[in-house]
Design a protein around this motif. Sequence first.
Motif, mmCIF file in Angstrom:
data_model
loop_
_atom_site.group_PDB
_atom_site.id
_atom_site.type_symbol
_atom_site.label_atom_id
_atom_site.label_comp_id
_atom_site.label_asym_id
_atom_site.label_seq_id
_atom_site.Cartn_x
_atom_site.Cartn_y
_atom_site.Cartn_z
ATOM 1 N N ALA A 4 0.838 -1.200 0.000
ATOM 2 C CA ALA A 4 0.000 0.000 0.000
ATOM 3 C C ALA A 4 0.871 1.247 0.000
ATOM 4 C CB ALA A 4 -0.916 0.012 1.222
ATOM 5 N N LEU A 5 0.328 2.298 -0.593
ATOM 6 C CA LEU A 5 0.980 3.604 -0.579
ATOM 7 C C LEU A 5 -0.034 4.629 -0.096
ATOM 8 C CD1 LEU A 5 3.348 5.529 -1.264
ATOM 9 C CD2 LEU A 5 2.431 5.667 -3.585
ATOM 10 N N ILE A 6 0.366 5.378 0.923
ATOM 11 C CA ILE A 6 -0.454 6.487 1.419
ATOM 12 C C ILE A 6 0.235 7.771 0.983
ATOM 13 C CG2 ILE A 6 -1.384 7.681 3.437
ATOM 14 C CD1 ILE A 6 -1.099 4.982 4.978
ATOM 15 N N VAL A 7 -0.465 8.570 0.191
ATOM 16 C CA VAL A 7 0.034 9.873 -0.234
ATOM 17 C C VAL A 7 -0.866 10.907 0.434
ATOM 18 C CG1 VAL A 7 0.508 11.402 -2.171
ATOM 19 C CG2 VAL A 7 0.772 8.927 -2.459
ATOM 20 N N PHE A 8 -0.256 11.868 1.141
ATOM 21 C CA PHE A 8 -1.084 12.812 1.888
ATOM 22 C C PHE A 8 -0.560 14.236 1.825
ATOM 23 C CE2 PHE A 8 2.228 11.946 4.902
ATOM 24 C CZ PHE A 8 2.337 13.101 5.675
ATOM 25 N N ALA A 9 -1.462 15.153 2.133
ATOM 26 C CA ALA A 9 -1.132 16.563 2.326
ATOM 27 C C ALA A 9 -1.730 16.971 3.663
ATOM 28 C CB ALA A 9 -1.715 17.423 1.207
ATOM 29 N N SER A 10 -0.955 17.712 4.435
ATOM 30 C CA SER A 10 -1.437 18.137 5.743
ATOM 31 C C SER A 10 -0.976 19.554 6.000
ATOM 32 C CB SER A 10 -0.912 17.190 6.829
ATOM 33 O OG SER A 10 -1.557 17.429 8.054
ATOM 34 N N LEU A 11 -1.889 20.386 6.428
ATOM 35 C CA LEU A 11 -1.563 21.791 6.715
ATOM 36 C C LEU A 11 -1.337 21.987 8.210
ATOM 37 C CD1 LEU A 11 -1.369 24.681 5.531
ATOM 38 C CD2 LEU A 11 -3.799 24.927 5.999
ATOM 39 N N THR A 12 -2.239 21.455 9.004
ATOM 40 C CA THR A 12 -2.192 21.674 10.452
ATOM 41 C C THR A 12 -1.669 20.467 11.216
ATOM 42 O OG1 THR A 12 -4.451 20.875 10.695
ATOM 43 C CG2 THR A 12 -4.169 23.243 10.342
ATOM 44 N N GLY A 13 -1.444 19.352 10.506
ATOM 45 C CA GLY A 13 -1.005 18.134 11.166
ATOM 46 C C GLY A 13 -2.127 17.135 11.370
ATOM 47 N N ASN A 14 -3.378 17.550 11.188
ATOM 48 C CA ASN A 14 -4.508 16.655 11.403
ATOM 49 C C ASN A 14 -4.529 15.498 10.399
ATOM 50 O OD1 ASN A 14 -5.364 18.259 13.533
ATOM 51 N ND2 ASN A 14 -6.807 19.416 12.280
ATOM 52 N N THR A 15 -4.305 15.794 9.128
ATOM 53 C CA THR A 15 -4.322 14.738 8.119
ATOM 54 C C THR A 15 -3.083 13.854 8.255
ATOM 55 O OG1 THR A 15 -5.592 16.194 6.660
ATOM 56 C CG2 THR A 15 -4.612 14.252 5.651
ATOM 57 N N ALA A 16 -1.960 14.431 8.637
ATOM 58 C CA ALA A 16 -0.755 13.630 8.885
ATOM 59 C C ALA A 16 -1.004 12.634 10.012
ATOM 60 C CB ALA A 16 0.431 14.535 9.221
ATOM 61 N N CYS A 38 2.638 14.436 -0.359
ATOM 62 C CA CYS A 38 2.319 14.523 -1.789
ATOM 63 C C CYS A 38 3.421 15.158 -2.622
ATOM 64 C CB CYS A 38 0.989 15.232 -2.007
ATOM 65 S SG CYS A 38 0.963 16.963 -1.498
ATOM 66 N N MET A 39 4.201 16.055 -2.043
ATOM 67 C CA MET A 39 5.266 16.701 -2.813
ATOM 68 C C MET A 39 6.420 15.729 -3.115
ATOM 69 S SD MET A 39 4.125 19.718 -3.420
ATOM 70 C CE MET A 39 5.528 20.699 -3.902
ATOM 71 N N GLN A 40 6.458 14.600 -2.397
ATOM 72 C CA GLN A 40 7.504 13.602 -2.615
ATOM 73 C C GLN A 40 6.980 12.402 -3.415
ATOM 74 O OE1 GLN A 40 7.881 15.504 0.535
ATOM 75 N NE2 GLN A 40 9.346 16.363 -0.899
ATOM 76 N N ALA A 41 5.806 12.543 -4.009
ATOM 77 C CA ALA A 41 5.182 11.421 -4.720
ATOM 78 C C ALA A 41 4.763 11.816 -6.128
ATOM 79 C CB ALA A 41 3.962 10.930 -3.943
ATOM 80 N N ASP A 45 3.702 6.292 -8.903
ATOM 81 C CA ASP A 45 4.070 5.484 -7.737
ATOM 82 C C ASP A 45 2.931 4.536 -7.349
ATOM 83 O OD1 ASP A 45 6.401 7.003 -7.734
ATOM 84 O OD2 ASP A 45 5.744 8.299 -6.083
ATOM 85 N N LEU A 46 1.702 4.931 -7.662
ATOM 86 C CA LEU A 46 0.536 4.114 -7.322
ATOM 87 C C LEU A 46 0.466 2.829 -8.145
ATOM 88 C CD1 LEU A 46 -2.102 6.991 -7.035
ATOM 89 C CD2 LEU A 46 -0.966 5.797 -5.148
ATOM 90 N N LEU A 47 1.169 2.807 -9.268
ATOM 91 C CA LEU A 47 1.155 1.625 -10.135
ATOM 92 C C LEU A 47 1.889 0.445 -9.500
ATOM 93 C CD1 LEU A 47 1.880 3.423 -13.533
ATOM 94 C CD2 LEU A 47 -0.333 2.540 -12.732
ATOM 95 N N ASP A 48 2.744 0.714 -8.515
ATOM 96 C CA ASP A 48 3.581 -0.325 -7.913
ATOM 97 C C ASP A 48 2.968 -0.968 -6.671
ATOM 98 O OD1 ASP A 48 5.520 0.230 -9.845
ATOM 99 O OD2 ASP A 48 6.454 1.766 -8.594
ATOM 100 N N VAL A 49 1.735 -0.577 -6.314
ATOM 101 C CA VAL A 49 1.117 -1.095 -5.092
ATOM 102 C C VAL A 49 -0.265 -1.675 -5.385
ATOM 103 C CG1 VAL A 49 2.392 0.514 -3.604
ATOM 104 C CG2 VAL A 49 0.127 1.161 -4.449
ATOM 105 N N ASP A 50 -0.792 -2.411 -4.412
ATOM 106 C CA ASP A 50 -2.127 -2.994 -4.531
ATOM 107 C C ASP A 50 -3.207 -2.045 -4.029
ATOM 108 O OD1 ASP A 50 -1.059 -5.724 -5.210
ATOM 109 O OD2 ASP A 50 -0.196 -5.493 -3.209
ATOM 110 N N ILE A 51 -2.841 -1.256 -2.999
ATOM 111 C CA ILE A 51 -3.803 -0.352 -2.366
ATOM 112 C C ILE A 51 -3.279 1.078 -2.450
ATOM 113 C CG2 ILE A 51 -5.061 0.204 -0.255
ATOM 114 C CD1 ILE A 51 -4.547 -2.699 0.673
ATOM 115 N N CYS A 52 -4.067 1.951 -3.056
ATOM 116 C CA CYS A 52 -3.724 3.364 -3.248
ATOM 117 C C CYS A 52 -4.568 4.192 -2.277
ATOM 118 C CB CYS A 52 -4.031 3.800 -4.673
ATOM 119 S SG CYS A 52 -3.374 2.698 -5.942
#
Length: 151
Positions: A4-16, A38-41, A45-52
């Motif tokens: 699995a790959l988790i790609v995220f963006a967080s402004l306040t830390g809540n989503t992180a 997200c800036m590092q993805a 990259d999602l093509l290499d995992v089973d769960i996006c």
Amino acid sequence: MTKALIVFASLTGNTAECADIVDEALKDLGVDVETVECMQAEPEDLLDVDICIIGTYTYGSDANLPDEFVDFYEELSEIDLTGKVFGTFGSGDHFYEKFCQSVIDFSNKLASIGAVEGAESVKVDLDANEEDIEQLKAFAKALVEKAESLT
């Protein structure tokens, strides 16, 4: 092993924080998981995992995508995720009319490029409370079960 790959963006830390909860829950289920901002993805990259998995915040009354996630979102249209399982989560503020709209936008985009939704989106009001944490763990479990059912 399921990947699995988790790609995220967080402004306040809540989503992180939510991304960390999902990451830990997936690891507890035996999944090989990587979590990146997200800036590092790249969408490829999602093509290499089973769960996006996409984690995003929604900010402001216009409920626009986070600026740092716009390019990633737009470039998703260039790939085919047929056969992949996806899930989305994020944080928002019920103060705004369009609560967690970016989560919905990503779900629609991932479905449009062939991915199968493996769990209902988790939308967190500001920071995760106990109920949200349990929802995020159940979200992770549902994603793994869906991925395993497709193999």
